[in-house]
Design an enzyme around this catalytic site. Structure first.
Site, PDB file in Angstrom:
ATOM      1  N   LYS A  71       0.792  -1.236   0.000  1.00 19.82           N
ATOM      2  CA  LYS A  71       0.000   0.000   0.000  1.00 19.82           C
ATOM      3  C   LYS A  71       0.826   1.289   0.000  1.00 19.82           C
ATOM      4  O   LYS A  71       0.388   2.296  -0.528  1.00 19.82           O
ATOM      5  CB  LYS A  71      -0.919   0.022   1.217  1.00 19.82           C
ATOM      6  N   ASP A 112      -9.499   3.025   2.749  1.00 22.85           N
ATOM      7  CA  ASP A 112      -9.380   2.475   4.108  1.00 22.85           C
ATOM      8  C   ASP A 112      -9.866   3.472   5.161  1.00 22.85           C
ATOM      9  O   ASP A 112     -10.516   3.087   6.134  1.00 22.85           O
ATOM     10  CB  ASP A 112      -7.917   2.133   4.432  1.00 22.85           C
TER      11      ASP A 112
END
Ligand code: ATR
Length: 285
Positions: A71, A112
């Protein structure tokens, strides 16, 4: 599942990837809405992330999700990074944007932070504004959670990480960009803390130690563990016994996935269909 020459591909890159439940969640949504798409897991070694993302672009995928350990590294590999993902420093959703001329471009998003905010609302009816929050972990997940808290206007943050220098670096970043938020590296000594977020990987394995020493746990009104397998980690069990409200990370996973679906498709996500598929994939019921 129907597939033909017009089927479009989405997926998730991670390493390891065996335990992902995202394919079941996303494919349930495609099936429900009659989209001729499929979502696949790909084990991608970090050394091959660049090449794999180029493949995604050249092969005209709809997009991919990124999970551990990709990520943070992915940010530098995007052609464009959407502002929230840029602020969080973490990309978990890549969109392949076709161009009329030349090759498509990769646009990095982050869902997220949205997933976390939705989960706290859904599981605890908790909004972050003005709250005192402690975050365990300063890796990709911890960084995104911490900065999302700052963006939501928390009053005070306590950052705890095994490698203290990483928590210090994160604290400096928050301080620079969100000077109104009070930031401390280390646990609070006293007082009531509204929320504890575990964003470390401790708790995934049965023999993992607890990520915090549990005689302090009673000071937290709410304890949110991003881990969702097992459904109740040692941390959550002790927190529940100490009278804290507790929730695991499943609804965060659901809502980050629902948002990714919406970014890719431009359609409203069938959240309840996705929730049911995710539950079945993770807990078998
Ligand atoms: P993610 O993207 O899920 O955050 P990561 O970037 O590898 O993954 O971060 C893992 C987090 O769990 C880090 O905060 C890590 O602490 P370090 O920064 O000190 O590595 C934490 N973590 C992992 N194993 C741990 C352990 N055995 N004890 C304490 N913290 C641990």
């Amino acid at each position: 599942m129907h597939m033909d020459g017009e089927t479009r591909v989405c997926g998730v890159f991670g390493d390891p990837i065996r335990h992902t439940a995202s394919p079941q969640m996303h494919n349930a949504a495609y099936e429900h809405l009659g989209l001729n798409w499929c979502y696949l897991p790909f084990r991608v070694n970090p050394a091959n992330l660049d090449a794999s993302l180029r493949g995604v672009r050249e092969m005209n995928f709809v997009g991919v999700n990124l999970t551990v350990p990709h990520k943070i590294f992915a940010v530098a590999l995007m052609d464009e990074v959407e502002p929230t993902a840029r602020r969080l420093g973490v990309v978990n959703t890549v969109v392949v944007k076709a161009r009329r001329r030349g090759t498509a471009k990769l646009v990095g998003h982050n869902t997220d932070g949205y997933g976390l905010v939705m989960a706290l609302t859904e599981d605890f009816r908790l909004t972050l504004k003005g709250k005192r929050v402690m975050v365990l972990g300063a890796g990709g997940a911890g960084r995104a959670a911490t900065i999302q808290c700052a963006m939501e206007g928390v009053a005070e943050l306590f950052l705890v990480n095994r490698t203290i220098s990483k928590a210090e670096e994160l604290a400096r970043d928050v301080q620079n960009d969100y000077p109104k938020v009070r930031v401390t590296v280390g646990a609070p000594r006293s007082g009531r803390v509204d929320l504890l977020i575990n964003a470390t990987s401790l708790g995934l394995h049965a023999d993992d130690p607890k990520p915090i020493c549990c005689d302090q746990i009673g000071m937290f009104a709410h304890v949110f563990d991003m881990i969702y397998r097992p459904a109740e980690t040692k941390l959550l069990r002790e927190a529940r016994r100490a009278g804290c409200k507790t929730a695991n990370g499943l609804s965060m996973l659901l809502h980050q996935g629902a948002k990714a679906f919406e970014i890719w498709s431009g359609k409203k996500a069938p959240v309840e269909v996705m929730r049911k598929a995710l539950h079945k994939a993770v807990y078998g019921k």
